[in-house]
Design a protein around this motif. Structure first.
Motif, PDB file in Angstrom:
ATOM      1  N   ALA A  85      -8.455  -8.190   1.296  1.00 53.85           N
ATOM      2  CA  ALA A  85      -7.092  -7.787   1.662  1.00 53.85           C
ATOM      3  C   ALA A  85      -6.692  -8.551   2.910  1.00 53.85           C
ATOM      4  N   LEU A 133      -5.503  -1.825   6.126  1.00 55.28           N
ATOM      5  CA  LEU A 133      -5.153  -0.899   5.037  1.00 55.28           C
ATOM      6  C   LEU A 133      -4.308   0.268   5.554  1.00 55.28           C
ATOM      7  N   LEU A 161       0.852  -1.207   0.000  1.00 49.12           N
ATOM      8  CA  LEU A 161       0.000   0.000   0.000  1.00 49.12           C
ATOM      9  C   LEU A 161       0.884   1.252   0.000  1.00 49.12           C
ATOM     10  N   PHE A 206      -1.870   0.751  -4.653  1.00 47.94           N
ATOM     11  CA  PHE A 206      -0.898  -0.297  -4.335  1.00 47.94           C
ATOM     12  C   PHE A 206       0.178  -0.331  -5.398  1.00 47.94           C
ATOM     13  N   SER A 261      -4.817   1.604  -8.469  1.00 45.21           N
ATOM     14  CA  SER A 261      -5.692   2.311  -7.529  1.00 45.21           C
ATOM     15  C   SER A 261      -7.042   1.618  -7.473  1.00 45.21           C
ATOM     16  N   VAL A 270      -7.379   3.415  -2.394  1.00 44.04           N
ATOM     17  CA  VAL A 270      -6.076   2.888  -1.996  1.00 44.04           C
ATOM     18  C   VAL A 270      -5.243   2.597  -3.244  1.00 44.04           C
ATOM     19  N   ARG A 284      -3.103   6.281   0.443  1.00 38.18           N
ATOM     20  CA  ARG A 284      -4.526   6.106   0.771  1.00 38.18           C
ATOM     21  C   ARG A 284      -5.184   7.468   0.910  1.00 38.18           C
TER      22      ARG A 284
END
Ligand SMILES: [Zn+2]
Length: 273
Positions: free
Chosen positions: A91, A67, A26, A41, A50, A39, A29
């Protein structure tokens, strides 16, 4: 965790028919409305990505608090939606790297690296080398096995090479002579031309930014080759000082701006550049 077929993603959304499962870190955010998060990554299989994390803010149970910035997760990215972001479906935590978020210095370094990945990598272009590099430096930052300054030099040099922005350190940027064959120890830095100049082209006077040949050698060594071997480089105190100063000028110049997280890092160090 479902394992699904790989897809190629090249247009900023996830135009796949099936969800994709991948390890991912991540890097950003952003709050979206009262309940959701966007979010971003860097994922092993999908590159920069995204996703919309529905109800991630409102419901503590939805993603069970995983997260957090710089954590490594196993994610399932949903299929792209017309005109919108794909959804983060699942996740699961792989590596939380908790020591990074407890330490303002470590957080500032990790933020800088994440900002560079976010700025330099195109959405949806897979690049396993960048993923493994980011994972390597975050893991070492978390355990403290190397100093943040050494990790940052390793990270910047390798990311610059991978993204095609590597500084010219093997040859003079003006006359192209081989740096190895120069007798003088100090070389003038010519940021606008992207590297170092020989003393015949540009005298390395006091006051001008300079790099010693020893530092140049260490920078070139960590930029290429095997990551684990490069990661074992023991920088001399001089190479750490010179390399860090050089890269933290070189990167903003070629990025066209000073990354916000680099300003924070400079404030924390007390060198408000
Ligand atoms: Zn020259």
């Amino acid at each position: 965790m479902t394992t699904l077929s790989p897809v190629s993603v090249r247009d900023g959304t996830v135009p796949c028919l099936a969800p994709v499962s991948t390890p991912a870190i991540l890097i950003r955010r952003t709050e979206y409305g009262d309940a959701d998060l966007i979010v971003t990554f860097f994922a092993l299989r999908l590159g920069k990505l995204s996703l919309m994390a529905k109800s991630a803010k409102k419901s503590a149970r939805r993603f069970a608090g995983v997260l957090e910035l710089f954590t490594e997760l196993d994610i399932v990215a949903g299929a792209g939606r017309r005109g919108g972001l794909a959804l983060l479906q699942e996740a699961a935590l792989r590596n939380p790297y908790p020591a990074i978020r407890r330490d303002p210095f470590k957080t500032a370094y990790a933020s800088y690296w994440a900002e560079l990945v976010n700025d330099w990598m195109e959405e949806g272009i897979e690049n396993a080398e960048v993923f493994l590099l980011l994972r390597h430096v975050l893991a070492a930052l978390d355990t403290g096995s190397l100093t943040p300054a050494a990790l940052s030099i390793l990270f910047q040099m390798r990311l610059l090479r991978i993204s095609g922005h590597c500084p010219h350190l093997g040859r003079c940027v003006i006359c192209r002579c081989d740096i190895e064959g120069i007798l003088a120890d100090m070389l003038a830095v010519e940021i606008a031309r992207g590297g170092v100049a020989c003393p015949g082209c540009l005298p390395p006077e006091a006051g001008r930014h300079r790099l010693s040949k020893g530092t140049v050698k260490q920078l070139l060594w960590v930029a290429g080759g095997d990551l684990t071997r490069a990661g074992r480089m023991k920088f001399s105190p001089r190479a750490l000082r010179e390399g860090q100063a050089f890269l933290e000028r070189f990167v903003p110049y070629h990025l066209g701006r000073v990354p916000r997280s680099l300003k924070v890092l400079h404030q924390l160090r007390g060198n408000d550049v």
